[in-house]
Design a protein around this motif. Structure first.
Motif, PDB file in Angstrom:
ATOM      1  N   PRO A 223       0.803  -1.238   0.000  1.00 48.22           N
ATOM      2  CA  PRO A 223       0.000   0.000   0.000  1.00 48.22           C
ATOM      3  C   PRO A 223       0.827   1.275   0.000  1.00 48.22           C
ATOM      4  N   LYS A 224       2.080   1.204   0.476  1.00 48.94           N
ATOM      5  CA  LYS A 224       2.893   2.426   0.481  1.00 48.94           C
ATOM      6  C   LYS A 224       3.183   2.905  -0.932  1.00 48.94           C
ATOM      7  N   TYR A 225       3.099   2.004  -1.920  1.00 47.26           N
ATOM      8  CA  TYR A 225       3.290   2.397  -3.312  1.00 47.26           C
ATOM      9  C   TYR A 225       1.931   2.721  -3.927  1.00 47.26           C
ATOM     10  N   SER A 226       1.508   3.931  -3.797  1.00 46.27           N
ATOM     11  CA  SER A 226       0.230   4.347  -4.373  1.00 46.27           C
ATOM     12  C   SER A 226       0.429   4.816  -5.806  1.00 46.27           C
ATOM     13  N   ILE A 227      -0.657   4.859  -6.559  1.00 49.42           N
ATOM     14  CA  ILE A 227      -0.583   5.345  -7.930  1.00 49.42           C
ATOM     15  C   ILE A 227      -1.602   6.451  -8.141  1.00 49.42           C
ATOM     16  N   SER A 228      -1.308   7.320  -9.080  1.00 48.78           N
ATOM     17  CA  SER A 228      -2.174   8.454  -9.386  1.00 48.78           C
ATOM     18  C   SER A 228      -3.507   7.981  -9.946  1.00 48.78           C
TER      19      SER A 228
ATOM     20  N   ILE B 178       0.768   6.907 -15.369  1.00 49.78           N
ATOM     21  CA  ILE B 178       0.748   6.328 -14.026  1.00 49.78           C
ATOM     22  C   ILE B 178       1.946   6.865 -13.256  1.00 49.78           C
ATOM     23  N   VAL B 179       1.686   7.379 -12.073  1.00 49.68           N
ATOM     24  CA  VAL B 179       2.744   7.876 -11.198  1.00 49.68           C
ATOM     25  C   VAL B 179       2.736   7.056  -9.917  1.00 49.68           C
ATOM     26  N   PHE B 180       3.852   6.404  -9.596  1.00 49.45           N
ATOM     27  CA  PHE B 180       4.003   5.714  -8.316  1.00 49.45           C
ATOM     28  C   PHE B 180       4.548   6.700  -7.292  1.00 49.45           C
ATOM     29  N   TYR B 181       3.825   6.880  -6.187  1.00 52.16           N
ATOM     30  CA  TYR B 181       4.287   7.816  -5.172  1.00 52.16           C
ATOM     31  C   TYR B 181       4.156   7.195  -3.777  1.00 52.16           C
ATOM     32  N   ASP B 182       4.854   7.807  -2.826  1.00 56.18           N
ATOM     33  CA  ASP B 182       4.829   7.323  -1.451  1.00 56.18           C
ATOM     34  C   ASP B 182       3.512   7.730  -0.780  1.00 56.18           C
ATOM     35  N   TYR B 183       2.778   6.765  -0.285  1.00 54.64           N
ATOM     36  CA  TYR B 183       1.441   7.033   0.240  1.00 54.64           C
ATOM     37  C   TYR B 183       1.472   7.931   1.472  1.00 54.64           C
ATOM     38  N   LEU B 184       2.436   7.719   2.365  1.00 54.47           N
ATOM     39  CA  LEU B 184       2.458   8.443   3.633  1.00 54.47           C
ATOM     40  C   LEU B 184       3.213   9.758   3.570  1.00 54.47           C
ATOM     41  N   ASP B 185       4.054   9.937   2.568  1.00 56.25           N
ATOM     42  CA  ASP B 185       4.912  11.125   2.537  1.00 56.25           C
ATOM     43  C   ASP B 185       4.795  11.833   1.193  1.00 56.25           C
ATOM     44  N   ARG B 186       3.570  12.002   0.739  1.00 59.04           N
ATOM     45  CA  ARG B 186       3.359  12.604  -0.567  1.00 59.04           C
ATOM     46  C   ARG B 186       2.880  14.046  -0.412  1.00 59.04           C
ATOM     47  N   TYR B 187       3.181  14.836  -1.405  1.00 63.08           N
ATOM     48  CA  TYR B 187       2.639  16.191  -1.499  1.00 63.08           C
ATOM     49  C   TYR B 187       2.036  16.363  -2.888  1.00 63.08           C
ATOM     50  N   VAL B 188       0.789  16.774  -2.931  1.00 64.15           N
ATOM     51  CA  VAL B 188       0.168  17.155  -4.197  1.00 64.15           C
ATOM     52  C   VAL B 188       0.305  18.665  -4.288  1.00 64.15           C
ATOM     53  N   LEU B 189       1.218  19.121  -5.126  1.00 66.60           N
ATOM     54  CA  LEU B 189       1.565  20.537  -5.176  1.00 66.60           C
ATOM     55  C   LEU B 189       0.472  21.383  -5.817  1.00 66.60           C
TER      56      LEU B 189
ATOM     57  N   GLU C 123      10.365  14.321  -5.156  1.00 68.59           N
ATOM     58  CA  GLU C 123      10.914  13.528  -4.063  1.00 68.59           C
ATOM     59  C   GLU C 123       9.971  12.414  -3.614  1.00 68.59           C
ATOM     60  N   CYS C 124       8.656  12.632  -3.683  1.00 68.71           N
ATOM     61  CA  CYS C 124       7.718  11.608  -3.212  1.00 68.71           C
ATOM     62  C   CYS C 124       7.368  10.609  -4.312  1.00 68.71           C
ATOM     63  N   VAL C 125       7.880  10.816  -5.509  1.00 65.00           N
ATOM     64  CA  VAL C 125       7.577   9.928  -6.636  1.00 65.00           C
ATOM     65  C   VAL C 125       8.721   8.929  -6.844  1.00 65.00           C
ATOM     66  N   TYR C 126       8.361   7.649  -6.882  1.00 63.94           N
ATOM     67  CA  TYR C 126       9.347   6.603  -7.133  1.00 63.94           C
ATOM     68  C   TYR C 126       9.627   6.449  -8.633  1.00 63.94           C
ATOM     69  N   GLY C 127       8.573   6.546  -9.431  1.00 60.84           N
ATOM     70  CA  GLY C 127       8.748   6.360 -10.860  1.00 60.84           C
ATOM     71  C   GLY C 127       7.431   6.500 -11.590  1.00 60.84           C
ATOM     72  N   VAL C 128       7.472   6.380 -12.906  1.00 63.97           N
ATOM     73  CA  VAL C 128       6.289   6.588 -13.738  1.00 63.97           C
ATOM     74  C   VAL C 128       6.192   5.494 -14.789  1.00 63.97           C
ATOM     75  N   VAL C 129       4.972   5.312 -15.294  1.00 61.95           N
ATOM     76  CA  VAL C 129       4.713   4.362 -16.376  1.00 61.95           C
ATOM     77  C   VAL C 129       3.912   5.062 -17.458  1.00 61.95           C
ATOM     78  N   GLN C 130       4.337   4.915 -18.689  1.00 59.49           N
ATOM     79  CA  GLN C 130       3.564   5.391 -19.833  1.00 59.49           C
ATOM     80  C   GLN C 130       2.890   4.192 -20.489  1.00 59.49           C
ATOM     81  N   VAL C 131       1.581   4.304 -20.703  1.00 57.72           N
ATOM     82  CA  VAL C 131       0.789   3.197 -21.237  1.00 57.72           C
ATOM     83  C   VAL C 131       0.431   3.482 -22.689  1.00 57.72           C
ATOM     84  N   LYS C 132       0.709   2.508 -23.546  1.00 60.68           N
ATOM     85  CA  LYS C 132       0.370   2.617 -24.963  1.00 60.68           C
ATOM     86  C   LYS C 132      -0.467   1.413 -25.379  1.00 60.68           C
ATOM     87  N   SER C 133      -1.372   1.648 -26.316  1.00 58.24           N
ATOM     88  CA  SER C 133      -2.212   0.554 -26.809  1.00 58.24           C
ATOM     89  C   SER C 133      -1.426  -0.292 -27.804  1.00 58.24           C
TER      90      SER C 133
END
Length: 446
Positions: free
Chosen positions: A100-105, A124-135, A148-158
């Protein structure tokens, strides 16, 4: 195949034949291992209820493919894109295989850095659930997260085409160029730990064959810094690709991609119809290997200006940020990227001088008031490639001004002062005009 805007590499007859043989062989191997895995799985199902998450991931993959096929009835491109992003998001959220600590947008998202730079839109943005800031949030439809609160991102293509692949690589690049700034110089982690975030491309299928994808990716290696390349490219019905060298795979650690040399493409064809398992393995490794960094939210109060990869601030803040066009009024005074590059290249090796001393010299004084200089220890670097005297470039002709009903005469300053790359830089108007350093009015270009 080369990148977008480049001509397709001509394939010889012998090479085409070799690729056709590869395709037939891979189809045979895939069929063999797929049937073998099914047979072994059927036997193990009779022995135990649970024998590993690969079986569960195969169920999820079958469901993902089923849901993907259902979306083919959608006609509006935006609805189609959203539906297919949500298929992958639903797997991540509902599978139970991501802590659960790895939340997604939940919606359209971008990532911002303290440098003032912001990524392109991320699926898709993977971010820290407990230490996130939505600016920033806009009507529950658009979010901006701190780097800093983002671990990484995923781009989805069909269906991945050459154009879509290059577009996804550029989007990933816009994120991976961002710097995650830590409050501490010390990190606790293992040898696989990475300060930099990751970027992955996920596609359901592709209209390109295996070798076309390899050729295009190798062309992207030549065009981009290794640190800005995706960590992995997955195609659910074909396999996946990562980057590395002849002796090392780099994709599981973004830090190792920063100074990599002689990067090549490594391809792993899907030979058992279990691509989702490989996707999960790499994503979870990247999540676990990427260090958690606490956001210093106060650094996001007022971000610097940007010019390409550079960040800068006017020392006088908003007093210097506005320019005025006679026809269209006020506009933002912005330096060109090429100008900052030239300024930094010159200033990096130059000696600093006390600002008050510089002003004294500009006014024709001796420059020996050491007590005043010690009281105000502001050291600057002067951009002065022609080695002109301070009296020639620091001030303009004296101008009268009124204060409390009295008229005074003083020479106006003839420079801007900026903070850039940890340097306090004085840039005389003489060079700003001569070298055309600033962007003009965006409406009239004058």
């Amino acid at each position: 195949m080369k990148g977008a805007g480049q001509k397709r590499t001509r394939i010889t007859k012998d090479e085409r034949a070799r690729r056709d043989v590869f395709k037939v062989r891979e189809q045979s191997v895939r069929s063999y291992f797929s049937n073998l895995n099914k047979h072994v799985g059927d036997l193990r199902n009779k022995e135990t209820d649970f024998y590993g998450i690969d079986r569960e991931l195969k169920f999820f993959q079958d469901n993902i493919i089923f849901e993907y096929e259902k979306t083919k009835g959608l006609r509006h491109p935006r609805d189609l894109g959203n539906a297919r992003e949500n298929i992958l998001k639903d797997f991540i959220k509902a599978s139970g295989l991501f802590p659960p600590k790895y939340s997604i947008s939940e919606r359209s998202s971008r990532v911002a850095a303290t440098s003032g730079h912001i990524s392109n839109e991320m699926d898709i943005v993977f971010y820290d659930y407990l230490d996130r800031y939505v600016l920033m949030q806009r009507n529950s439809a658009y979010d901006v997260y701190s780097a800093e609160c983002v671990y990484g991102v995923v781009q989805v293509k069909s269906k991945l085409t050459s154009k879509e692949l290059v577009s996804a690589i550029n989007n990933i690049k816009s994120y991976k160029k961002l710097k995650r700034v830590s409050n501490s110089a010390f990190f606790i982690g293992n040898g696989d730990s990475s300060i930099n975030g990751f970027g992955v491309i996920f596609a359901y299928e592709s209209g390109m064959d295996w070798h076309e994808i390899v050729d295009l990716l190798q062309a992207e290696v030549l065009k981009n810094k290794p640190s800005e390349l995706p960590n992995a490219i997955f195609i659910l019905n074909q396999g996946y690709f990562i980057f590395g060298t002849e002796t090392e795979y780099l994709s599981l650690n973004s830090d190792r991609m920063v100074n990599a040399k002689d990067v090549i493409v490594h391809g792993f064809p899907d030979r058992d119809e279990n691509s989702l398992s490989h996707f999960y393995e790499i994503i979870i490794r990247l999540l676990n290997n990427t260090l958690k960094i606490s956001t210093d939210i106060l650094k996001y109060r007022s971000l610097p200006l940007t010019a390409g990869d550079y960040s800068y601030r006017f020392s006088s803040g908003v007093l210097n940020e506005l320019a005025r066009c006679e026809l269209h009024g006020e506009y933002h005074r912005l330096f060109k990227e090429s100008a900052l590059e030239c300024i930094l290249l010159y200033c990096v090796s130059k000696e600093k001088i006390n600002l008050i001393k510089l002003l004294d010299l500009g006014l024709g004084r001796a420059g020996d008031n050491e007590d005043a200089y010690n009281r105000q220890p502001i050291d600057v670097v002067v951009y002065n490639p022609e080695n002109l005297l301070p009296t020639e470039i620091m001030f303009m002709d004296p101008q009268p001004f009124e204060f409390e009903g009295k008229t005074f005469t003083a020479p106006p300053c003839a420079y801007y002062r900026i903070i850039c790359s940890n340097m306090d830089i004085v840039i005389p108007f003489y060079y700003i005009v001569k070298e055309n350093m600033l962007h003009s009015c965006p409406k009239c270009k004058k």
